[in-house]
Design a protein around this motif. Sequence first.
Motif, mmCIF file in Angstrom:
data_model
loop_
_atom_site.group_PDB
_atom_site.id
_atom_site.type_symbol
_atom_site.label_atom_id
_atom_site.label_comp_id
_atom_site.label_asym_id
_atom_site.label_seq_id
_atom_site.Cartn_x
_atom_site.Cartn_y
_atom_site.Cartn_z
ATOM 1 N N ALA A 1 11.242 -18.577 14.830
ATOM 2 C CA ALA A 1 10.690 -19.504 13.833
ATOM 3 C C ALA A 1 10.976 -19.041 12.416
ATOM 4 O O ALA A 1 10.811 -19.823 11.470
ATOM 5 C CB ALA A 1 9.189 -19.668 14.050
ATOM 6 N N SER A 2 11.374 -17.807 12.240
ATOM 7 C CA SER A 2 11.753 -17.300 10.914
ATOM 8 C C SER A 2 13.245 -17.453 10.660
ATOM 9 O O SER A 2 13.664 -17.807 9.565
ATOM 10 C CB SER A 2 11.384 -15.824 10.784
ATOM 11 O OG SER A 2 10.015 -15.635 10.981
ATOM 12 N N ILE A 3 14.047 -17.191 11.685
ATOM 13 C CA ILE A 3 15.503 -17.185 11.520
ATOM 14 C C ILE A 3 16.048 -18.584 11.254
ATOM 15 O O ILE A 3 16.843 -18.786 10.330
ATOM 16 C CB ILE A 3 16.181 -16.554 12.758
ATOM 17 C CG1 ILE A 3 15.851 -15.059 12.828
ATOM 18 C CG2 ILE A 3 17.687 -16.764 12.724
ATOM 19 C CD1 ILE A 3 16.214 -14.392 14.142
ATOM 20 N N VAL A 4 15.644 -19.568 12.059
ATOM 21 C CA VAL A 4 16.204 -20.919 11.914
ATOM 22 C C VAL A 4 15.891 -21.513 10.534
ATOM 23 O O VAL A 4 16.807 -21.991 9.850
ATOM 24 C CB VAL A 4 15.747 -21.840 13.070
ATOM 25 C CG1 VAL A 4 16.207 -23.276 12.843
ATOM 26 C CG2 VAL A 4 16.292 -21.321 14.400
ATOM 27 N N ALA B 1 11.246 -31.179 18.445
ATOM 28 C CA ALA B 1 10.778 -30.849 17.094
ATOM 29 C C ALA B 1 11.957 -30.644 16.142
ATOM 30 O O ALA B 1 11.936 -31.110 14.994
ATOM 31 C CB ALA B 1 9.891 -29.605 17.135
ATOM 32 N N ALA B 2 12.992 -29.962 16.616
ATOM 33 C CA ALA B 2 14.177 -29.721 15.783
ATOM 34 C C ALA B 2 14.855 -31.035 15.408
ATOM 35 O O ALA B 2 15.342 -31.191 14.282
ATOM 36 C CB ALA B 2 15.161 -28.811 16.513
ATOM 37 N N ILE C 1 3.332 -23.648 21.541
ATOM 38 C CA ILE C 1 2.983 -24.632 22.568
ATOM 39 C C ILE C 1 4.003 -24.593 23.697
ATOM 40 O O ILE C 1 3.649 -24.561 24.880
ATOM 41 C CB ILE C 1 2.899 -26.043 21.953
ATOM 42 C CG1 ILE C 1 1.692 -26.126 21.015
ATOM 43 C CG2 ILE C 1 2.821 -27.124 23.033
ATOM 44 C CD1 ILE C 1 1.674 -27.343 20.114
ATOM 45 N N ALA C 2 5.282 -24.591 23.330
ATOM 46 C CA ALA C 2 6.352 -24.570 24.336
ATOM 47 C C ALA C 2 6.269 -23.312 25.196
ATOM 48 O O ALA C 2 6.443 -23.370 26.424
ATOM 49 C CB ALA C 2 7.711 -24.664 23.650
ATOM 50 N N ASP C 3 5.985 -22.177 24.573
ATOM 51 C CA ASP C 3 5.881 -20.922 25.313
ATOM 52 C C ASP C 3 4.679 -20.944 26.253
ATOM 53 O O ASP C 3 4.770 -20.466 27.386
ATOM 54 C CB ASP C 3 5.798 -19.739 24.345
ATOM 55 C CG ASP C 3 5.934 -18.420 25.075
ATOM 56 O OD1 ASP C 3 7.058 -18.119 25.533
ATOM 57 O OD2 ASP C 3 4.927 -17.701 25.203
ATOM 58 N N ASN D 1 10.823 -25.930 8.697
ATOM 59 C CA ASN D 1 9.494 -25.448 8.330
ATOM 60 C C ASN D 1 9.054 -24.370 9.316
ATOM 61 O O ASN D 1 8.786 -24.664 10.482
ATOM 62 C CB ASN D 1 8.510 -26.631 8.353
ATOM 63 C CG ASN D 1 7.120 -26.240 7.890
ATOM 64 O OD1 ASN D 1 6.593 -25.204 8.280
ATOM 65 N ND2 ASN D 1 6.542 -27.084 7.066
ATOM 66 N N PRO D 2 8.944 -23.113 8.871
ATOM 67 C CA PRO D 2 8.615 -22.033 9.817
ATOM 68 C C PRO D 2 7.250 -22.191 10.478
ATOM 69 O O PRO D 2 7.073 -21.789 11.628
ATOM 70 C CB PRO D 2 8.676 -20.769 8.956
ATOM 71 C CG PRO D 2 8.586 -21.226 7.549
ATOM 72 C CD PRO D 2 9.121 -22.619 7.500
ATOM 73 N N PHE D 3 6.298 -22.811 9.790
ATOM 74 C CA PHE D 3 4.950 -22.960 10.364
ATOM 75 C C PHE D 3 4.925 -24.032 11.452
ATOM 76 O O PHE D 3 4.368 -23.818 12.529
ATOM 77 C CB PHE D 3 3.935 -23.258 9.265
ATOM 78 C CG PHE D 3 3.881 -22.178 8.233
ATOM 79 C CD1 PHE D 3 3.333 -20.937 8.519
ATOM 80 C CD2 PHE D 3 4.427 -22.383 6.973
ATOM 81 C CE1 PHE D 3 3.311 -19.923 7.579
ATOM 82 C CE2 PHE D 3 4.410 -21.374 6.018
ATOM 83 C CZ PHE D 3 3.847 -20.139 6.322
ATOM 84 N N LYS D 4 5.553 -25.174 11.177
ATOM 85 C CA LYS D 4 5.645 -26.218 12.206
ATOM 86 C C LYS D 4 6.454 -25.732 13.397
ATOM 87 O O LYS D 4 6.098 -25.971 14.555
ATOM 88 C CB LYS D 4 6.311 -27.476 11.630
ATOM 89 C CG LYS D 4 5.429 -28.311 10.759
ATOM 90 C CD LYS D 4 6.187 -29.565 10.332
ATOM 91 C CE LYS D 4 5.334 -30.467 9.485
ATOM 92 N NZ LYS D 4 6.071 -31.685 9.064
ATOM 93 N N LEU D 5 7.548 -25.048 13.104
ATOM 94 C CA LEU D 5 8.405 -24.558 14.177
ATOM 95 C C LEU D 5 7.683 -23.512 15.017
ATOM 96 O O LEU D 5 7.728 -23.553 16.251
ATOM 97 C CB LEU D 5 9.701 -23.987 13.596
ATOM 98 C CG LEU D 5 10.797 -23.639 14.601
ATOM 99 C CD1 LEU D 5 11.190 -24.859 15.442
ATOM 100 C CD2 LEU D 5 12.012 -23.076 13.885
#
Length: 196
Positions: free
Chosen positions: A183-186, A123-124, A141-143, A131-135
Amino acid sequence: MSTAIASRPLVSLALPQKGAARLAAQLFLVIAGSLLLTLSAKTKVVFGPVDMSLQTLAVLGIAATFGMRLGLATLLFYLAQGAMGLPVFQSSPEKGIGLAYMLGTTGGYLAGFVVMTAIVGWAADRGWGRNPFKLFGTMLIADAVMLAMGFAWLALLIGSQQAWQFGVVPFVLPDLIKAALAASIVPAVWALISRR
């Protein structure tokens, strides 16, 4: 910021474009990332057969920042260190070292970290780190995949009811919080760079 830059992982902005300098920078990031994974593993809270740590946050952050290839190289280097007997895992050396530890109760989660890295890194690589929502959706899903792999392996060792009770339930809320943080930090770092 150009579309080509926006559709790459965050770390690509800091890497030299080619040559020995790029390879050296990537090697440095792999080593630094493996050290971060070790430190995050050693920051733990005991909850039963599998301890809780900051490792999920570190894996998500590395994958979202490094992208799939560099993220996987980092995770595989970390796992190789553990397989060789270095005390890089959560409860090593007290609960064992090397392959014996990796095949224990945390084995499914360790394998799940590799898959988690591949999903978030993919995704990255497509620019979703901005995009925090997509991330966040990708990280959820990954978790879920990582927890499913951990549960499946743990169920073989201690039974499905115990595996669910000790290997999944205690981690759902903390993992949601870790995914939200990552997802907020990146994207916040992307936004700072975009302003410059």
